[in-house]
Enzyme design. Structure first.
Site, PDB file in Angstrom:
ATOM      1  N   ASP A  32      -9.237   9.137  13.160  1.00 35.46           N
ATOM      2  CA  ASP A  32      -8.326  10.229  12.795  1.00 35.46           C
ATOM      3  C   ASP A  32      -7.785  10.059  11.381  1.00 35.46           C
ATOM      4  OD1 ASP A  32      -8.755  11.149  15.312  1.00 35.46           O
ATOM      5  OD2 ASP A  32      -6.789  10.599  16.107  1.00 35.46           O
ATOM      6  N   TYR A  35     -10.048  11.655   8.812  1.00 36.88           N
ATOM      7  CA  TYR A  35      -9.908  13.120   8.806  1.00 36.88           C
ATOM      8  C   TYR A  35      -8.616  13.509   8.086  1.00 36.88           C
ATOM      9  CZ  TYR A  35      -9.215  17.909  10.334  1.00 36.88           C
ATOM     10  OH  TYR A  35      -8.994  19.267  10.336  1.00 36.88           O
ATOM     11  N   ASP A  36      -7.524  12.841   8.435  1.00 31.44           N
ATOM     12  CA  ASP A  36      -6.228  13.164   7.813  1.00 31.44           C
ATOM     13  C   ASP A  36      -6.272  12.968   6.297  1.00 31.44           C
ATOM     14  OD1 ASP A  36      -5.241  13.708  10.316  1.00 31.44           O
ATOM     15  OD2 ASP A  36      -4.295  11.749  10.575  1.00 31.44           O
ATOM     16  N   SER A  81     -13.832  42.348  34.679  1.00 30.67           N
ATOM     17  CA  SER A  81     -13.381  41.314  35.607  1.00 30.67           C
ATOM     18  C   SER A  81     -14.549  40.948  36.519  1.00 30.67           C
ATOM     19  CB  SER A  81     -12.197  41.821  36.426  1.00 30.67           C
ATOM     20  OG  SER A  81     -12.555  43.017  37.092  1.00 30.67           O
ATOM     21  N   LYS A 116     -13.904  27.806  36.868  1.00 31.24           N
ATOM     22  CA  LYS A 116     -13.115  28.998  36.541  1.00 31.24           C
ATOM     23  C   LYS A 116     -11.774  28.525  35.981  1.00 31.24           C
ATOM     24  CE  LYS A 116     -11.503  33.421  38.313  1.00 31.24           C
ATOM     25  NZ  LYS A 116     -10.149  33.283  37.739  1.00 31.24           N
ATOM     26  N   ARG A 137      -7.680  39.975  26.494  1.00 33.09           N
ATOM     27  CA  ARG A 137      -8.483  40.861  27.340  1.00 33.09           C
ATOM     28  C   ARG A 137      -7.747  42.166  27.614  1.00 33.09           C
ATOM     29  NH1 ARG A 137      -8.670  42.148  32.632  1.00 33.09           N
ATOM     30  NH2 ARG A 137     -10.691  42.824  33.454  1.00 33.09           N
ATOM     31  N   GLU A 174     -11.933  31.408  27.322  1.00 36.09           N
ATOM     32  CA  GLU A 174     -10.635  31.226  27.981  1.00 36.09           C
ATOM     33  C   GLU A 174      -9.793  30.259  27.158  1.00 36.09           C
ATOM     34  OE1 GLU A 174      -8.793  32.358  31.893  1.00 36.09           O
ATOM     35  OE2 GLU A 174     -10.648  32.942  30.880  1.00 36.09           O
ATOM     36  N   CYS A 409      25.659   7.200  48.466  1.00 38.58           N
ATOM     37  CA  CYS A 409      24.301   6.982  48.967  1.00 38.58           C
ATOM     38  C   CYS A 409      24.201   7.380  50.437  1.00 38.58           C
ATOM     39  CB  CYS A 409      23.921   5.512  48.791  1.00 38.58           C
ATOM     40  SG  CYS A 409      22.305   5.110  49.487  1.00 38.58           S
ATOM     41  N   CYS A 412      23.482   3.692  52.361  1.00 37.07           N
ATOM     42  CA  CYS A 412      24.437   2.570  52.397  1.00 37.07           C
ATOM     43  C   CYS A 412      25.854   2.974  52.009  1.00 37.07           C
ATOM     44  CB  CYS A 412      23.959   1.438  51.501  1.00 37.07           C
ATOM     45  SG  CYS A 412      24.066   1.823  49.730  1.00 37.07           S
TER      46      CYS A 412
END
Length: 670
Positions: A32, A35-36, A81, A116, A137, A174, A409, A412
């Site tokens: 990482d 990339y940074d 759908s 799904k 959608r 999705e 409690c 007790c």
């Protein structure tokens, strides 16, 4: 093209490739930090040369101004759908309808099978390879323009990863929020007195519909593509599965669980496999989507009303149901935590009958505004304890009773206190409290602690109720006569229990530390403490500064450990355990510089017998290894325990070195 333009283009191309490896292939080639470094280099160059800034640059995911409202986008091809199936019989009827309709029926029918995902369907349009528009959608015909928000999602490419992009390509998929991100989001909200989300789907929906994309950019959203709408200037593959693989090759993420299945029986096998894996996937799914793979057959089958004839959603049994809250009981845990437990009108949820659910703590009761007699929404997901996620306040009866959190409690009668800054209220009774004593002893004998097979929860409850044991050391003082006097404890069972206790005396320092039940010291922290201090005396004598030098031990945990050893009662119990013969060998772990796993990628699979999965993971990380959840060509070692499955098979297929648990332990110790 100037040298600066060339440098900018090369940086963007490199960063897009790294994003593809990280988000789509799940197989990064650089850390990482690299990339940074390149990202900040690109950003600095663009600030110096704004005339060369492009809208598809990796730095331009966020930057749009907040909107006053969402504009509407009409879908050129409607987003339909799916019809649903809720049983094998309904799925088989769907297959029969296909077989009856096709003129030339292939044998067997091939399906592309997908989880799904429980998120929001979106449409993303690329023009000449550049992301230009995104929409929800909506009603299938018209959706809302969410382009600025979609651009902030890290695994959505702003530019397709191809030198020959289609003139126009509409990706459909999705957007969802993985569990880990959802938990981080709600934790942050609680810490900042903000409203929490009820579930990942609501969090994803709320994040996508933010008018300010800067807020969306801070939400851990993910896209998985499931199909293609518009496609101009490209010859698409002729099967659905191949189209998804093509999308993946140009930088669009697709779900890794997608599988081709031949015939209905294989499809049903996929459905059950995914259902079994559901709780370990790390994101919510509510069924499977099953599609005829051949595009020509899809076209032949066509559509009915608003759904295709060639696809169906086979849904899992509902994970959420309505029921009545009949009462609330307050239970006491091993550290004194008081947990309200909802007593429900029994209801069938996700394949089981649920009559109890956790309400977590007093804050949750207040947040839900819940009362006895309310109609509630109960959720059960996988092995997660059922919980109440909502209340239908409009159905509250006139005789509903408020839930009163106790001040003493219920076991007790000791005072209950809640420390400022903590969500949990606790009984102050300590081991005087029978409930805490029982739970502490159950923890002590558990598999990941002392692993005492023949001594279970019911036996411990009898022993505590009859005042036969008070501390863990008392377990090792039991004899055959005492045990055989107990209910359902014959001579054979008593002998097995005593043998298990005798065998458990030989343990490891890490297991022993974990078994002591020090608050917030889990098995990974216990392992780190054992590896750092080497001996129990060194741990016992450590000051706060020394404790905080241990990996993953911060100020709070260090205080818990320090205070534990300053309690005379705790020291006496530990000394008694040693006196009863509990012991361990001193095992030195090799330094990171001299072990086989330094800078290697390791995958754990199967059941380990000598340590828990988290314990092994922490140990490998301490040795300088990267522990991955999936096997790929970049994997260096697979450590296989008992009942290792598909990961072991894939490792063997890729000729990756496989180690048994014994071989692993031999490599790391001396």
């Amino acid at each position: 093209m100037t040298n600066i333009q060339t440098q900018l283009d090369n940086l963007r191309k490199t960063l897009r490739q790294y994003e593809y490896e990280y988000h789509v292939l799940d197989n990064p080639s650089v850390p990482d930090s690299e990339y940074d470094r390149l990202f900040h280099q690109l950003k600095a160059l663009e600030l110096e040369h704004p005339e060369f800034l492009t809208s598809d640059s990796p730095t331009q995911r966020v930057g749009a101004k907040p909107l006053s409202g969402f504009s509407q986008i009409r879908h050129e091809i409607p987003m339909l759908s799916l019809d649903n199936a809720f049983s094998d019989a309904e799925f088989n009827a769907f297959v029969k309808r296909i077989e009856d309709r096709l003129i030339l029926l292939p044998k067997p029918l091939t399906f592309c099978c997908e989880p799904k995902l429980d998120g929001l369907a979106v449409s993303i349009l690329y023009v000449n390879g550049e992301l230009t528009q995104a929409a929800t959608r909506g009603d299938g015909t018209t959706g809302e323009d969410i382009t600025a928000n979609i651009r902030t999602i890290r695994n959505v490419p702003l530019q397709l990863l191809t030198d020959n992009p289609p003139a126009r390509l509409e990706v459909r998929g999705e957007v969802f929020m993985p569990h880990a991100g959802f938990e981080r989001l709600n934790k942050y909200a609680l810490e900042h007195n903000e409203k929490t989300f009820a579930n990942p789907r609501n969090a994803a929906a709320g994040s996508l519909r933010q008018l300010d994309p800067n807020i969306t950019s801070k939400r851990p959203l993910v896209l998985n593509a499931y199909g293609i709408g518009i496609a101009e200037g490209v010859d698409l593959p002729t099967t659905h599965y191949a189209r998804l693989q093509w999308l993946k090759s140009i930088g669009i993420p697709v779900n890794p669980e997608i599988r081709l299945c031949n015939g209905a029986d294989e499809v049903l096998g996929f459905y059950r496999d995914i259902q079994n894996k559901r709780s370990s996937l790390g994101y919510d799914i509510d069924g499977t989507v099953l599609k005829i793979n051949d595009i020509a057959l899809q076209n032949e089958l066509g559509f009915i009303s608003k759904a295709p004839r060639w696809a169906i959603a086979y849904k899992f049994p509902a994970q959420e149901e309505l029921t009545l809250l009949n009462d609330v009981e307050f239970q006491v845990g091993r550290t004194g935590a008081i947990t309200p437990v909802a007593k429900l009108e029994p209801v069938f949820v996700a394949g089981v009958t649920v009559s109890n659910a956790t309400l977590h703590n007093g804050d949750e009761i207040e947040r839900l505004n819940i009362a006895i007699g309310d109609t509630v929404v109960i959720r059960r997901a996988g092995d997660v304890i059922p919980q109440i996620i909502g209340v239908l306040h409009e159905r509250r009866p006139d005789n509903a009773k408020p839930i009163i959190f106790p001040t003493n409690c219920p076991v007790c009668d000791s005072q209950i206190i809640r420390i400022e800054g903590e969500a949990v209220a606790r009984c102050t009774g300590g081991l005087f409290c029978a409930a805490q004593r029982k739970e502490a002893l159950k923890h002590f004998v558990s598999r990941k602690a002392m692993d005492i097979d023949g001594v279970g929860g019911k036996l411990i409850e009898q022993l505590v109720d009859r005042e036969l044991i008070h501390t863990p050391a008392d377990l090792f003082k039991l004899d055959l006569t005492t045990l055989t006097r107990l209910e359902r404890m014959g001579a054979k069972s008593a002998e097995n229990a005593l043998n298990s206790l005798e065998n458990a005396k030989s343990t490891t320092l890490a297991r022993f530390i974990f078994a002591l039940g020090i608050r917030e010291v889990g098995e990974a922290t216990a392992l780190n403490l054992a590896n750092h201090f080497k001996t129990l005396d060194a741990l016992k004598d450590a000051n706060l500064e020394e404790l905080q030098q241990v990996p993953d031990v911060g100020e709070v945990v260090a205080n818990r450990i320090f205070i534990f050893w300053r309690e005379a009662h705790n020291v006496a119990v530990v000394e008694d355990l040693i006196a009863q013969g509990v012991h361990w060998e001193t095992v030195e772990v090799k330094e990171a510089s001299e072990n086989l796993f330094k800078d290697k990628t390791v995958v754990l699979t199967g059941t380990l017998t000598q340590m828990g999965r988290n314990e092994a993971k922490a140990l490998l990380q301490q040795l300088g290894a990267k522990v991955s959840g999936s096997v790929s060509s970049k994997t260096d070692f697979v450590i296989a325990g008992d009942a290792a499955g598909s990961k072991l098979a894939k490792a063997q297929e890729l000729n990756i070195t496989v180690l048994t648990e014994e071989e692993f332990l031999a490599q790391i110790t001396r």
